[in-house]
Motif scaffolding. Structure first.
Motif, PDB file in Angstrom:
ATOM      1  N   SER A  48      14.565  36.196  18.380  1.00  7.17           N
ATOM      2  CA  SER A  48      15.142  36.371  17.448  1.00  7.17           C
ATOM      3  C   SER A  48      14.743  36.792  16.094  1.00  7.17           C
ATOM      4  O   SER A  48      13.515  36.817  15.705  1.00  7.17           O
ATOM      5  N   GLN A  50      15.897  35.860  13.300  1.00  2.81           N
ATOM      6  CA  GLN A  50      16.176  34.547  12.245  1.00  2.81           C
ATOM      7  C   GLN A  50      14.996  33.699  12.423  1.00  2.81           C
ATOM      8  O   GLN A  50      14.368  33.499  13.219  1.00  2.81           O
ATOM      9  N   VAL A  62       8.434  32.504  15.192  1.00  4.10           N
ATOM     10  CA  VAL A  62       9.672  32.100  14.756  1.00  4.10           C
ATOM     11  C   VAL A  62       9.786  30.673  14.856  1.00  4.10           C
ATOM     12  O   VAL A  62       8.923  29.952  15.588  1.00  4.10           O
ATOM     13  N   CYS A  66      14.380  29.802  18.032  1.00  2.00           N
ATOM     14  CA  CYS A  66      14.606  31.264  17.956  1.00  2.00           C
ATOM     15  C   CYS A  66      13.945  32.263  18.954  1.00  2.00           C
ATOM     16  O   CYS A  66      13.880  33.482  18.756  1.00  2.00           O
TER      17      CYS A  66
END
Length: 120
Positions: A48, A50, A62, A66
């Motif tokens: 991700s 994020q 991450v 994620c």
């Protein structure tokens, strides 16, 4: 079964994140699991954008939930195989005019063990 557990991370501060290299050659040089039969095991992951803790030319780190392991590949190196040393890509200087980012109109995914082309 429970995905990558950031709480078990041994690199960086406590609960730092899941470390994922952009190139398999980097992981092959010491970060894959090698079993007693000489097979190497490496995950191919979906990662991700994020909760990014670190992102450079070599890897992205991450937070919890994620990164998702999509495939587990098992392979064996031939005794005469050349294992290249990972070298990060050369980053070019900023262009003189803005770069227009174009979204891909197609991508591949795996279905029933085969790569399938999907249009967006």
């Amino acid at each position: 079964r429970n995905g990558f557990q950031v709480s078990r991370c041994l690199s960086g501060p406590a609960n730092y994140g899941t470390w994922l290299a952009y190139g398999a050659a980097y992981s092959n040089n010491g970060f894959v699991f090698c079993d007693g039969a000489g097979l190497r095991h490496i995950f191919v992951c979906m990662v991700s954008h994020q909760h990014v803790v670190r992102n450079d030319a070599t890897m992205r780190v991450v937070g919890q939930d994620c990164a998702y392991p999509m495939w587990l590949l098992k392979y064996r190196l031939r005794s005469h195989a050349y294992a290249p040393t990972y070298r990060p890509p050369i980053v070019a200087s900023a262009p003189s005019r803005p770069v227009r980012h174009v979204r891909p109109s197609q991508f591949y995914f795996v279905q029933d063990g085969r790569w399938v082309l999907q249009s967006t």
